[in-house]
Design an enzyme around this catalytic site. Structure first.
Site, PDB file in Angstrom:
ATOM      1  N   ASP A  12       0.858  -1.181   0.000  1.00  0.00           N
ATOM      2  CA  ASP A  12       0.000   0.000   0.000  1.00  0.00           C
ATOM      3  C   ASP A  12       0.899   1.237   0.000  1.00  0.00           C
ATOM      4  OD1 ASP A  12      -2.434   1.461   0.234  1.00  0.00           O
ATOM      5  OD2 ASP A  12      -2.112   1.643   2.385  1.00  0.00           O
ATOM      6  N   ASP A  14      -0.294   5.052   1.049  1.00  0.00           N
ATOM      7  CA  ASP A  14      -0.550   5.952   2.176  1.00  0.00           C
ATOM      8  C   ASP A  14      -0.596   5.153   3.478  1.00  0.00           C
ATOM      9  OD1 ASP A  14      -0.987   8.669   0.985  1.00  0.00           O
ATOM     10  OD2 ASP A  14      -2.472   7.553  -0.161  1.00  0.00           O
ATOM     11  N   LYS A 183      -9.616  -2.175  -2.932  1.00  0.00           N
ATOM     12  CA  LYS A 183      -9.577  -2.852  -1.632  1.00  0.00           C
ATOM     13  C   LYS A 183     -10.766  -2.425  -0.776  1.00  0.00           C
ATOM     14  CE  LYS A 183      -5.662  -0.835  -1.042  1.00  0.00           C
ATOM     15  NZ  LYS A 183      -4.421  -0.289  -0.473  1.00  0.00           N
ATOM     16  N   ASP A 208      -1.327  -1.036   5.985  1.00  0.00           N
ATOM     17  CA  ASP A 208      -1.474  -0.424   7.316  1.00  0.00           C
ATOM     18  C   ASP A 208      -2.891  -0.544   7.855  1.00  0.00           C
ATOM     19  OD1 ASP A 208      -2.329   1.551   5.278  1.00  0.00           O
ATOM     20  OD2 ASP A 208      -2.656   2.848   7.012  1.00  0.00           O
TER      21      ASP A 208
END
Length: 262
Positions: A12, A14, A183, A208
């Site tokens: 990922d 961010d 996602k 995250d």
């Protein structure tokens, strides 16, 4: 759980590599280690506003050098899905350059006259007129697609409404829910793997967020590494009914793994 060596890394963006414009410590070294290893990797993002070229420039501004070809967005995944489902189709698009460019590149025609699909993406300036048009086209029979279900996104000033919030508005008005591509739909992972011609058994997904990155990686059959530099706090991990393969403080902890050929 497979013990096969990791041949492909998906990560990922961010919360893993950057916070807005600020690089997360260790992210630059992690990406450089990936490039030096010769292994395939791809940076995934649910953000559909920007093209891969835009995102490369944004990451470069944060000191992270990711090739344009190694960036996979929910807009690209959406375009791939539509190209597979209904080649050379038509769409009414509520979104920005990342989405319209991706759809143009697969041969789609943008129109508000009896389109095959209404495609909703992220934008910083949602137009009430465009949303109203989308509602009327869906009522008239257009299929409803959205790039991702994220209800909100970050900005320097605080939270912003994102695709999921606007999709909820349209759904309430039409009684039709969209098919979400990004996602936590594992389709996002599968499309990235297909782009790389990679295999789930030798791929790791780094994220995250337990409720998007980790669940979609898990459902796509990947090993999953959670880093606690973003949305999911360490204290929250055990509250989920599923677990990541491993938990790390940040991608800085993964540099050695990459160099060791984990």
């Amino acid at each position: 759980m497979t013990n096969r060596a990791v041949e492909t890394w998906l990560t990922d963006m961010d919360g893993v590599l950057v916070h807005e414009e600020d690089p997360i410590p260790g992210a630059t070294e992690f990406v450089e280690a990936l490039k030096a290893s010769g292994r395939q990797f791809m940076v995934l993002t649910n953000n559909s506003i920007f093209t891969p070229r835009d995102l490369r420039a944004r990451l470069l501004g944060s000191g992270i050098d990711v090739p344009e070809s190694a960036i996979w967005t929910s807009a690209l995944a959406t375009a791939q899905f539509l190209a597979d489902q209904r080649p050379q189709g038509t769409a009414y698009v509520v979104g920005e350059a990342g989405l319209t460019t991706a759809l143009h590149d697969i041969g789609y025609v943008m129109t508000d006259r009896d389109p095959d699909y209404v495609v909703l993406g992220e934008t910083r300036t949602y137009s009430f007129e465009a949303i109203t048009r989308a509602i009327r086209l869906i009522d008239a029979g257009a299929r409803f697609i959205a790039t991702n279900p994220d209800p909100s996104g970050p900005s320097q000033q605080g939270k912003l409404p994102a695709t999921g919030s606007v999709a909820a508005l349209i759904s309430t008005a039409t009684g039709r829910t969209p098919y979400y591509i990004g996602k936590p739909n594992p389709l996002m992972m599968r499309s990235a793997l297909n782009r790389l011609n990679a295999h789930s058994e030798t791929t790791v997904m780094i994220g995250d967020r337990m409720d998007t990155d980790i669940i979609s990686g898990l459902e796509a059959g990947l090993r999953t590494f959670l880093v606690t530099t973003g949305s999911t706090l360490p204290s929250q991990v055990e509250t989920f009914p599923y677990r990541p393969t491993r938990v790390f403080d940040s991608v800085a902890d993964l540099v050695q793994l990459v160099q060791d050929g984990a």
